[in-house]
Write a protein that holds these residues in place. Sequence first.
Motif, mmCIF file in Angstrom:
data_model
loop_
_atom_site.group_PDB
_atom_site.id
_atom_site.type_symbol
_atom_site.label_atom_id
_atom_site.label_comp_id
_atom_site.label_asym_id
_atom_site.label_seq_id
_atom_site.Cartn_x
_atom_site.Cartn_y
_atom_site.Cartn_z
ATOM 1 N N UNK A 160 0.828 -1.215 0.000
ATOM 2 C CA UNK A 160 0.000 0.000 0.000
ATOM 3 C C UNK A 160 0.855 1.254 0.000
ATOM 4 N N UNK A 161 1.951 1.241 0.766
ATOM 5 C CA UNK A 161 2.855 2.395 0.796
ATOM 6 C C UNK A 161 3.501 2.612 -0.562
ATOM 7 N N UNK A 162 3.878 1.515 -1.207
ATOM 8 C CA UNK A 162 4.485 1.633 -2.541
ATOM 9 C C UNK A 162 3.507 2.235 -3.540
ATOM 10 N N UNK A 163 2.250 1.808 -3.472
ATOM 11 C CA UNK A 163 1.242 2.330 -4.412
ATOM 12 C C UNK A 163 0.963 3.807 -4.136
ATOM 13 N N UNK A 164 0.789 4.173 -2.879
ATOM 14 C CA UNK A 164 0.503 5.576 -2.534
ATOM 15 C C UNK A 164 1.675 6.481 -2.923
ATOM 16 N N UNK A 165 2.885 6.045 -2.626
ATOM 17 C CA UNK A 165 4.054 6.852 -2.987
ATOM 18 C C UNK A 165 4.191 6.983 -4.498
ATOM 19 N N UNK A 166 3.840 5.918 -5.243
ATOM 20 C CA UNK A 166 3.899 6.000 -6.702
ATOM 21 C C UNK A 166 2.885 7.006 -7.239
ATOM 22 N N UNK A 167 1.704 7.006 -6.651
ATOM 23 C CA UNK A 167 0.680 7.974 -7.069
ATOM 24 C C UNK A 167 1.129 9.398 -6.744
ATOM 25 N N UNK A 168 1.702 9.576 -5.544
ATOM 26 C CA UNK A 168 2.186 10.914 -5.170
ATOM 27 C C UNK A 168 3.316 11.381 -6.093
ATOM 28 N N UNK B 84 11.573 12.752 -2.189
ATOM 29 C CA UNK B 84 11.061 11.990 -1.043
ATOM 30 C C UNK B 84 10.097 10.894 -1.478
ATOM 31 N N UNK B 85 9.172 11.237 -2.386
ATOM 32 C CA UNK B 85 8.210 10.252 -2.864
ATOM 33 C C UNK B 85 8.911 9.113 -3.580
ATOM 34 N N UNK B 86 9.934 9.436 -4.370
ATOM 35 C CA UNK B 86 10.669 8.394 -5.096
ATOM 36 C C UNK B 86 11.395 7.475 -4.129
ATOM 37 N N UNK B 87 12.001 8.053 -3.089
ATOM 38 C CA UNK B 87 12.723 7.231 -2.111
ATOM 39 C C UNK B 87 11.766 6.314 -1.354
ATOM 40 N N UNK B 88 10.635 6.896 -0.927
ATOM 41 C CA UNK B 88 9.653 6.078 -0.211
ATOM 42 C C UNK B 88 9.130 4.963 -1.110
ATOM 43 N N UNK B 89 8.916 5.275 -2.364
ATOM 44 C CA UNK B 89 8.417 4.257 -3.299
ATOM 45 C C UNK B 89 9.414 3.124 -3.474
ATOM 46 N N UNK B 90 10.687 3.516 -3.592
ATOM 47 C CA UNK B 90 11.693 2.470 -3.775
ATOM 48 C C UNK B 90 11.816 1.590 -2.533
ATOM 49 N N UNK B 91 11.847 2.239 -1.376
ATOM 50 C CA UNK B 91 11.975 1.455 -0.137
ATOM 51 C C UNK B 91 10.742 0.562 0.071
ATOM 52 N N UNK B 92 9.545 1.108 -0.126
ATOM 53 C CA UNK B 92 8.326 0.331 0.088
ATOM 54 C C UNK B 92 8.231 -0.826 -0.895
#
Length: 353
Positions: free
Chosen positions: A243-251, A286-294
């Motif tokens: 879910x975090x990966x999807x939300x960060x990708x959308x952001x 930030x969004x890209x980093x969160x997406x990669x980590x998630x």
Amino acid sequence: MAARTPGRRSPGARFPSVGGCRALRAPRRLAAAAAAALALCFAAPARADDVQQFELAKTRFDAGHYEEAVSRFAAMLDPANAPCERGPIEAEGKPCRISEPGLVERARGLAAAALVALRRASEADAYIEKILLDNPVYSPNPAVFQPEVIDRFTAVRARIRARIEEVTRQKAEAQRAARLRIERSREDERRWVAEIHRLAGRERVVAQNSRWTAMLPFGVGQFQNGDDGLGWFFLVSQAVAGGTSIVSAIALASYENVDISPRSSGQGGGPIQSVDIDALNSRIGTAAAVNRVAFGAFATLVAAGIAHAQITFVPERVSFRTRPVPSPPPSFTAAPTISVVPGGMVAGLTGRF
């Protein structure tokens, strides 16, 4: 005074004809006959051959042939003789041993009475002792036995009172032990029935597991193997990471689509920059980093969950589920019915089963 032989009764003798089938004149003898008839009606059934042997000896006793009666009673009570065989026997046939307890007690009583009539008290006492030791509550019936015989029973009972009390105590203990055995047997039977009922109320269900199902994420393989703890862990962690990966990708996509071109202020004014480029770049990073980590965490958790499910794969799972147990059939009940009809009565029997 007329002489009297030991083996026969004189015409004026008043010794009782115990248990006889002839008509008795005295009221006491009539009562004895009635008591004997009732005893024969309600007593436990005896073997026909035992009854025949007993009747042969009793007939001699009723006729006053005490010597012959004693001889026959002694033979049928002798443990060395073979048991009586079924079928009719001849009056002068080979003696045999009776085994029905009621007849044995009656034979001993008649033998003792005959021996008392023959003035052989010591031999009579031996039969009386056996009667009292086998049946401590035995009491001679005054309507059947003469006072001389009852006196012998009283004297013998007083002489062996200690032995009678010991036999009574032993019999009471034996009856108590028998009751305890019966109660234990019934308790064991109740436990056995309860266990059967419990087992019959449980149905064994075997579920075949699939390795293809164990390849699915979100803890499906763990739940299939019965490891619910790890199943919930992989389910929640993979759901959060995914879910975090999807939300960060959308952001990230929304930040990258922001229009950063300058806008005119109108009325001849110069272009104005309305978007903070530095802040937008920071959000994108930030969004890209969160997406990669998630996404990396999600992929790692999925791989770990699938590997664990395959390593700990259980081919089949056994479970139990309850099922209804049929109730026992109703017991048979019956009751008599009587109804009055014109001209008489009608009796019947109704039952339920």
